[in-house]
Design an enzyme around this catalytic site. Structure first.
Site, PDB file in Angstrom:
ATOM      1  CE  LYS A 129     -12.434   8.006 -18.180  1.00  0.00           C
ATOM      2  NZ  LYS A 129     -12.847   9.245 -17.545  1.00  0.00           N
ATOM      3  NE  ARG A 153      -2.951   0.320   3.296  1.00  0.00           N
ATOM      4  CZ  ARG A 153      -2.235   0.387   4.428  1.00  0.00           C
ATOM      5  NH1 ARG A 153      -1.444   1.421   4.675  1.00  0.00           N
ATOM      6  NH2 ARG A 153      -2.324  -0.567   5.318  1.00  0.00           N
ATOM      7  CG  ASP A 186     -10.109  16.251 -14.795  1.00  0.00           C
ATOM      8  OD1 ASP A 186      -9.358  15.669 -15.607  1.00  0.00           O
ATOM      9  OD2 ASP A 186     -11.195  15.783 -14.413  1.00  0.00           O
ATOM     10  CE1 TYR A 246     -16.975  11.154 -15.960  1.00  0.00           C
ATOM     11  CE2 TYR A 246     -16.163  11.230 -13.710  1.00  0.00           C
ATOM     12  CZ  TYR A 246     -16.686  10.521 -14.771  1.00  0.00           C
ATOM     13  OH  TYR A 246     -16.907   9.175 -14.632  1.00  0.00           O
TER      14      TYR A 246
HETATM   15  C1  LIG Z   1     -13.416   9.648 -16.305  1.00  0.00           C
HETATM   16  C2  LIG Z   1     -13.131  10.987 -15.803  1.00  0.00           C
HETATM   17  C3  LIG Z   1     -12.887  11.214 -14.446  1.00  0.00           C
HETATM   18  C4  LIG Z   1     -12.987  10.125 -13.405  1.00  0.00           C
HETATM   19  O1  LIG Z   1     -11.979   9.174 -13.516  1.00  0.00           O
HETATM   20  P1  LIG Z   1     -12.163   7.620 -13.168  1.00  0.00           P
HETATM   21  O2  LIG Z   1     -10.869   7.024 -13.573  1.00  0.00           O
HETATM   22  O3  LIG Z   1     -13.345   7.136 -13.957  1.00  0.00           O
HETATM   23  O4  LIG Z   1     -12.436   7.547 -11.696  1.00  0.00           O
HETATM   24  C5  LIG Z   1     -12.567  12.514 -14.056  1.00  0.00           C
HETATM   25  N1  LIG Z   1     -12.497  13.522 -14.941  1.00  0.00           N
HETATM   26  C6  LIG Z   1     -12.728  13.337 -16.254  1.00  0.00           C
HETATM   27  C7  LIG Z   1     -12.627  14.500 -17.191  1.00  0.00           C
HETATM   28  C8  LIG Z   1     -13.060  12.076 -16.729  1.00  0.00           C
HETATM   29  O5  LIG Z   1     -13.305  11.908 -18.034  1.00  0.00           O
END
Ligand SMILES: *Cc1c(COP(=O)(O)O)cnc(C)c1O
Length: 379
Positions: A195, A46, A170, A98
């Site tokens: 992504k 961890r 983000d 998001y």
């Molecule tokens: C998918 C996404 C998230 C969340 O991420 P996860 O890996 O699904 O927890 C946050 N911000 C954006 C812009 C996203 O597309």
């Protein structure tokens, strides 16, 4: 080192015992100690794991950061960041974001006494009037999901620095190949590595990266103390995916541009959202802070008819109707019922997100096949 070389080599050394060129999957929870407290830097997985260490060093290099931390998901990364704040601290958030982030802020973190205010930030001048002495964090997404609004990171960073507020970006939609928010003055970069970074729709993971030592200390402490860490196998898959990030992004951008222009000239399409159009309201900012415009394209059909939008989304043969984005395969999403269903309709519409909007994650297939698929589906 330049980007492609970093993507392939940063953080990754041949394994010293065997010479294995690829970082092994250290599928272990614990590590032998020679004497109590005498170990090789690894005690428990961890806290540290060698596969994760290699990945984190690679991610830091891609974001021009000193430190990066990997988490079990993008939302786990965001949740960990929010844990450095206290009750009555205020967070200023872009109003177009998001859905899962919105849900985490409003339905989970708000219970612990933090306050969130959602405002449009395409014009950074709008931010200052909403600041209070309690504002501790500004959270932005750019380009935004799914309306492709672009926020000027440098302009927001000037304000956050003036008031000693942490700025987090983000960077999921752009990926580090297209945009490095720390270079424009942000304090923290967050990624849903699920992504573009992973790129193959086979891992869920999150990242926080920073140059600030005080934040890095908090993140390292919380990564271990809260424990939302990714598994070694997932870290291996992420490292593997990142090796082709630059190649994939080039094709995502090429295909995205072709499809955005094709959609725009289609007689049945009302509006196309893509920050590469010269008449996009923040095109100049996008051109300055991004290296290209990415593979995310949203559009609305003429007539604004939900049933017709649903018919189109159900008619694709190459695009897959699914949540998520950034993989090699093209996906189509209906934000109102899928990625953004957790945002109340009224709030969605205030931010300009119509129920008839269709979002495409343009993959790296042949553009001709993708356009033919769109053509048969739209009719
Ligand atoms: C998918 C996404 C998230 C969340 O991420 P996860 O890996 O699904 O927890 C946050 N911000 C954006 C812009 C996203 O597309």
């Amino acid at each position: 080192m330049k980007f492609a070389t970093k993507a392939i080599h940063a953080g990754v050394e041949p394994e010293p015992h065997t010479g294995a060129v690829m970082t092994p999957i250290f599928q272990t929870s614990t590590y032998a100690q020679e004497a109590p407290g005498k170990h090789k830097g690894y005690e428990y997985s961890r806290t540290h794991n060698p596969t994760r260490t290699a990945l984190q060093n690679n991610l830091a290099a891609l974001e021009n950061a000193k430190y990066a931390f990997a988490f079990a998901s993008g939302l786990a990364a965001t949740d960990t960041l929010l844990r450095i704040f206290r009750p009555s601290d205020e967070v200023l958030v872009t109003d177009d974001l998001y859905g899962g982030t919105y849900r985490l802020f409003v339905q989970v973190i708000e219970k612990f006494g933090l306050k969130f205010k959602f405002i449009p930030m395409q014009n950074a001048q709008n931010i200052e009037q909403h600041l209070t002495s309690q504002t501790k964090l500004i959270w932005i997404e750019t380009p935004t999901n799914p309306l492709m609004n672009v926020i000027d990171i440098e302009a927001v960073a000037k304000i956050s620095k003036k008031y000693n507020i942490t700025l987090a970006v983000d960077n999921t939609f752009a990926s580090p190949y297209l945009q490095n928010p720390l270079d424009w003055g942000a304090d923290v970069v967050m990624h849903s590595a699920t992504k573009y970074l992973g790129g193959h729709s086979d891992v869920v993971m999150g990242v926080l990266a920073t140059n600030r030592e005080d934040l890095a200390k908090e993140f390292a402490f919380l990564q271990n103390a809260v424990g939302a860490v990714p598994a070694p196998m997932d870290c291996f898959l992420m490292l593997r995916g990142i090796k082709t990030l630059h190649l994939r992004m080039q094709r995502h951008c090429e295909n995205g541009a072709k499809i955005a222009h094709w959609l725009r000239s289609h007689p049945k399409v009302e509006k196309v959202f893509w920050c590469g159009f010269p008449d996009h309201p923040n095109h100049e900012v996008a051109k300055r802070q991004m290296r290209d415009f990415g593979g995310m394209v949203s559009f609305i059909l003429k007539g604004d008819d939900l049933e017709e939008a649903k018919r189109v989304m159900s008619s694709f043969k190459v695009f897959t109707l699914a949540e998520s984005l950034g993989g090699v395969e093209s996906l189509c999403t209906h934000p109102a019922t899928m990625t953004h269903a957790s945002i109340p309709k009224e709030q969605r519409e205030k931010a300009g997100l119509k129920d008839t909007l269709i979002r495409l994650s343009v993959g790296v297939e042949d553009a001709e096949d993708l356009i033919e698929d769109l053509s048969q589906a739209i009719g």
